[in-house]
Design an enzyme around this catalytic site. Structure first.
Site, short mmCIF file in Angstrom:
data_model
loop_
_atom_site.label_atom_id
_atom_site.label_comp_id
_atom_site.label_asym_id
_atom_site.label_seq_id
_atom_site.Cartn_x
_atom_site.Cartn_y
_atom_site.Cartn_z
N LYS A 1 45.11 -3.89 -85.08
CA LYS A 1 46.51 -3.83 -85.50
C LYS A 1 46.74 -4.85 -86.63
O LYS A 1 46.35 -6.00 -86.51
CB LYS A 1 47.43 -4.14 -84.32
CG LYS A 1 48.84 -3.65 -84.49
CD LYS A 1 49.61 -3.76 -83.17
CE LYS A 1 51.00 -3.19 -83.31
NZ LYS A 1 51.76 -3.28 -82.05
N GLU B 1 58.15 4.27 -67.25
CA GLU B 1 59.54 4.10 -66.83
C GLU B 1 59.81 4.66 -65.44
O GLU B 1 60.55 4.06 -64.65
CB GLU B 1 60.48 4.76 -67.85
CG GLU B 1 60.50 4.08 -69.21
CD GLU B 1 59.41 4.56 -70.13
OE1 GLU B 1 59.33 4.06 -71.28
OE2 GLU B 1 58.61 5.45 -69.72
N ARG C 1 64.02 8.67 -69.35
CA ARG C 1 62.73 9.19 -68.92
C ARG C 1 62.54 9.06 -67.40
O ARG C 1 61.60 9.60 -66.85
CB ARG C 1 61.60 8.46 -69.64
CG ARG C 1 61.77 8.41 -71.14
CD ARG C 1 60.58 7.79 -71.83
NE ARG C 1 59.50 8.75 -71.96
CZ ARG C 1 58.32 8.46 -72.51
NH1 ARG C 1 58.08 7.24 -72.96
NH2 ARG C 1 57.39 9.38 -72.61
#
Length: 639
Positions: free
Chosen positions: A291, A380, A408
């Site tokens: 990253k 979630e 969600r």
């Protein structure tokens, strides 16, 4: 040799090769050496653009080689590339005809910060929430087969997104239907894992090669009549792979696994993807990327450089210095401070987040109370049911979750928490519009989807101190409760250290007026107050949506000629609807003006622009009230 940049370019860098790539077809005419130059130019141009506009940063830098390789090998847009989350798609946008629009990224009327089908035919699937790519790509592959269309389908999934159950549901189904599907697992941890090396790379190249797979298919045919020999060959292959790669889980789930490979080795990526096009059925390609690759500050601090604010021009040294004002705390810090203070008082408290520790302001809590901090990753549904299970045994879970992400876990909210009336507090961050992140991240519906659930208490504070006090109120409440608060800073209210529970379901009259009463729900109160002072209206800070202050509503309806409800939530099913429903139940007939978010998705732009476009700024609120007073033939300015 790949270039590494140490600064954000302040002027547009020279990108002679990139300037010739107006669509991926142009890229396919380049040599492999030119592809390496193109990747360097792509990074420098992306750095320049994000420095001008702000936006997500590290993930895009990490997939520059992968993006170039994908568009080089695959016939996009006929072949489908489905990106997960979307933070990593800036290089994809640059290479697919949007290079000259990049300086409009995340601005009103400009490019979205995420893939968007209406923006480009190369954006095959709209993305904002995590872990959707495999399901969507599988659906595309199945539809192509059904319609007898020939195309390749690729899902590009981050390693963080693989923590969601939805990803494994899609993997399980993929092996069942056995469609041609390539899933690229982009593992962007900061170090290349130990099994990246000569032996692993050699075997990965071997497994992806045409020769090996032709031999493999011939072996299958030859061994059909010899099941024991076939099992021996299969097991030998599995044991060989298990020594050099983490293939077992994906192989057992029905995928043919390749990797892990260095995702920054562009020639290797091109060769591997070319070979994988020949393999039938579901395939998992595991690559390791870094990253922030190519920008040294981001390489050393990937969390800090996940996203970047717009870089403002440096001020002249001759400008007169202006004393800095005290920085107002963000609502996320207000929550984080309250969480730590509450944890000191009650050892039963447990903080839960689905991979949003930093964004939700929980860093300090995680450091000070590591035994009572649970980051469940991008899961979630699990976060909500985990909280329910803990509440069953006497813990006091606080679930810190963005409003848009609680969507969600709606079934778990109803089935596992509300029906059982469990003590779970939901701290709903990013409620309301969220500016540049647009429709996928807006918390536009939480009042509407929570209000219909029995046992649920819903609160909407108007400032920082009230946020703290309502969090405490919800925490000591017996049963599920939610406090919604927005992104960013508030009006700068003085935050009281002492925590005091507010009376349940009671609003507070801020200003007495005549004719018009404004019932405010949430942080639009300053706008409502300004308007009330201009037209001599009453304004009430309602604070609670459920239970709602029924006595106060009846009183306001009895001595005013127009009620106005104000909220940064969908008008449909929102707090204003609760007011009108109650009046209808009581047989009270009077005009009610609902001000909130209209029945459409609000595109990205600055938050102030979004409020203006939806009529929720001062001028918009005033104009809407004036228009309604005109229709009712009432004076616009009461005495």
């Amino acid at each position: 040799m790949q270039k590494t940049y140490t600064e954000i370019p302040q002027s547009r860098p020279s990108t002679p090769l990139l300037d010739t790539v107006n669509e991926p077809a142009d890229l396919r005419g380049l040599t492999k050496d030119e592809l390496l130059q193109l990747t360097d130019e792509l990074r420098s141009f992306m750095l320049y653009c994000v420095g001008k506009t702000g936006g997500h940063f590290g993930a895009g830098l990490g997939v520059a080689e992968l993006t170039v390789a994908l568009h080089y090998v695959y016939d996009t847009p006929n072949d489908r590339l489905v990106w997960d989350v979307g933070h990593q798609t800036y290089p994809h946008k640059i290479l697919t005809g949007r290079r000259e629009q990049m300086l409009s990224m995340r601005q009103k009327g400009g490019l979205s910060g995420f893939p968007k089908r209406s923006e480009s035919e190369f954006d095959t699937f709209g993305v904002g929430h995590s872990s959707t790519s495999i399901s969507a790509a599988l659906g595309m592959a199945m539809a192509s087969d059904q319609l007898n269309e020939t195309r390749r389908t690729v899902a590009i999934m981050g390693d963080g997104a693989m923590t969601a159950g939805m990803a494994f549901e899609a993997i399980n189904h993929s092996s069942h239907v056995d469609k041609d599907l390539l899933v690229i697992l982009n593992d962007n941890q900061m170090s290349i894992s130990e099994n990246i090396g000569g032996l692993s790379t050699y075997f990965s190249k071997l497994w992806a090669s045409r020769f090996y797979n032709q031999l493999r298919e011939r072996g299958k045919k030859a061994l059909r009549s010899l099941p024991h020999a076939k099992n021996f060959v299969r097991r030998t292959e599995e044991y060989m792979k298990s020594m050099v790669s983490p293939a077992t889980i994906f192989e057992e789930l029905g995928f043919y696994y390749i990797g892990p490979l260095d995702g920054h080795d562009l020639p290797l990526m091109v060769d591997t993807l070319t070979n994988l096009k020949e393999i039938k059925g579901p395939v998992m390609l595991h690559i390791i990327t870094q990253k922030g690759r190519g920008f040294s500050p981001a390489e050393s601090d990937p969390v800090g450089y996940h996203a970047l604010n717009k870089i403002e021009p440096k001020q002249s040294l001759v400008e007169i210095a202006v004393p800095k004002q005290a920085t107002k705390p963000k609502y996320q810090k207000v929550f984080g401070d309250w969480l730590c203070d509450m944890a000191e008082q009650d050892e039963r408290l447990v903080g839960i987040t689905p991979a949003m520790c930093d964004g939700s302001g929980m860093n300090e809590f995680a450091k000070r109370f590591p035994d009572r901090y649970e980051d469940v990753a991008i899961a979630e549904q699990h976060a909500v049911t985990l909280a329910a299970g803990m509440a069953c045994e006497g813990s006091k879970p606080v679930v810190a979750i963005y409003s848009t992400f609680l969507q969600r876990a709606y079934d778990q909210l109803i089935h596992d928490v509300a029906i059982q009336n469990l003590d779970v507090l939901f701290a709903l961050d990013r409620a309301g519009l969220v500016g540049e992140d647009g429709a996928t991240h807006a918390g536009a519906y939480d009042i509407s989807y929570l209000r219909c659930i029995p046992n649920m208490m819903i609160m909407a504070p108007s400032d920082e101190n009230q946020t703290r006090q309502l969090l405490y109120t919800g925490y000591i409440h017996k049963g599920p409760a939610a406090v919604r608060y927005p992104r960013g800073t508030g009006p700068g209210a003085i935050i009281e250290k002492e925590m005091i529970a507010l009376p349940l379901g009671k609003g507070k009259v801020i200003r007495e007026g005549t004719q018009v009463a404004i019932l405010n729900f949430g942080t639009l109160l300053p706008f409502g107050l300004d308007v009330a002072e201009q037209i001599n209206a009453t304004i009430v800070d309602m604070r609670f949506i459920k239970p709602i202050d029924e006595q106060l509503i009846i009183k306001l309806a009895s001595n005013h000629q127009l009620l106005v409800t104000l909220e940064e939530n969908s008008i449909s099913g929102g707090a204003g609807a609760a007011v009108s429903e109650f009046l209808a139940q009581q047989g009270v007939v009077m005009p009610v003006l609902h001000l909130g978010l209209p029945d459409r998705f609000i595109d990205h732009g600055a938050h102030a622009e979004q409020l203006r476009d939806t009529g929720l700024d001062r001028e918009g609120i005033l104009n809407s009230i004036d228009l309604r007073l005109n229709i009712l033939k009432l004076p616009k300015r009461a005495s």
